[in-house]
Design an enzyme around this catalytic site. Structure first.
Site, mmCIF file in Angstrom:
data_model
loop_
_atom_site.group_PDB
_atom_site.id
_atom_site.type_symbol
_atom_site.label_atom_id
_atom_site.label_comp_id
_atom_site.label_asym_id
_atom_site.label_seq_id
_atom_site.Cartn_x
_atom_site.Cartn_y
_atom_site.Cartn_z
ATOM 1 C CB CYS A 84 -1.025 -0.253 1.186
ATOM 2 S SG CYS A 84 -2.122 1.660 1.288
ATOM 3 C CD GLU A 118 -0.021 -1.569 -5.855
ATOM 4 O OE1 GLU A 118 0.738 -1.164 -6.441
ATOM 5 O OE2 GLU A 118 -0.125 -1.914 -4.590
#
Length: 272
Positions: free
Chosen positions: A2, A114
């Protein structure tokens, strides 16, 4: 992993969603659609109130800095490298094991970003014909629109170059816990592109479903070899969706609700 996420919900929404008992309105953060490492973020934690006669833990909404600084660190220089902590090694890493045992939190988000490198772009990079492949960002979030409750840990660090009464003498910092990405089908998959979270990236933030919140936040539970390790199990599959968003999110200076706009298809040159 993350490395960037979105957190647009205001304190009142978080108070309702997580059953917050204590928060300071003057500490409220503005909506952030491009949260990057070292920024201040909202976290949910259970902790006794300072100087309160009642020692019971109180659920609080606090503001911490994203990027954990261990209590024993000589300086905070490594904080940007500790934004994530792997669930598989939390119990043994010196930087994380004490926080895992005693200081766990939830880091609320809308979802996380992402980046995926397209097959053809990746091949050019491998062949040395392109120095840097173009990547398509995806936004990953719960398919039902509920808050994304990322498992986290937090720590306190004392800056001994400052007097104890100085407002910056204590740092409160946190890390997002990550786990292996789901290989099963997404709850809602994009029309074109990845069919599972593992197709996007091999790691993902550990999402805590509501039935695990109380046990995870309970500071009385220090069983790192038993019940706490069980809480690190991935949630049931099929709860997430993902969709392509503008490459504008790749620049941390860009920050607005347009970053969450779903594209009909990946941008030209970035097909999955």
């Amino acid at each position: 992993m993350c490395g960037r996420y979105a957190a647009s919900r205001g304190p009142q929404d978080l108070v309702e969603a997580f059953g917050i008992e204590k928060w300071e309105p003057e500490e409220a953060l503005a909506p952030d659609f491009n949260v990057a490492p070292t920024k201040e973020v909202h976290v949910v934690l259970d902790r006794p109130l300072k100087d309160a006669p009642d020692p019971r833990p109180v659920r609080q909404l606090r503001v911490l800095k994203w990027g954990l600084v261990p209590s024993w660190a000589k300086n905070p220089d490594g904080a940007a490298r500790m934004v994530n902590a792997r669930s598989e090694t939390l119990h043994e890493k010196p930087s994380f094991r004490r926080a895992f045992a005693q200081r766990r939190c939830i880091i609320p988000a809308d979802g996380y970003y992402e980046w995926v490198t397209a097959h053809d772009e990746r091949q050019l990079e491998v062949e040395g014909k392109k120095k840097r492949a173009r990547k398509q960002p995806y936004f990953v979030l719960p398919s039902d629109g509920s808050p994304f409750a990322m498992a986290g840990i937090y720590e306190f660090w004392r800056d001994r170059t400052l007097p104890v009464e100085h407002p910056l003498a204590w740092w409160a910092t946190c890390s997002v816990i990550t786990t292996e990405a789901e290989t099963g089908p997404l709850g809602v998959a994009p029309g074109e592109g990845p069919r599972s979270l593992a197709d996007i990236h091999p790691r993902m933030p550990l999402m805590l479903t509501p039935d695990r919140w109380d046990a995870w936040l309970d500071p009385a539970n220090t069983d790192t070899e038993g019940s706490l390790r069980e809480l690190l199990a991935p949630p049931p599959g099929g709860l997430m969706r993902a969709y392509p968003v503008s490459t504008a999110v790749s620049n941390v200076r860009n920050n607005g609700p347009e970053l969450l706009t779903e594209l009909a298809a990946p941008e030209e040159g970035t097909l999955f």
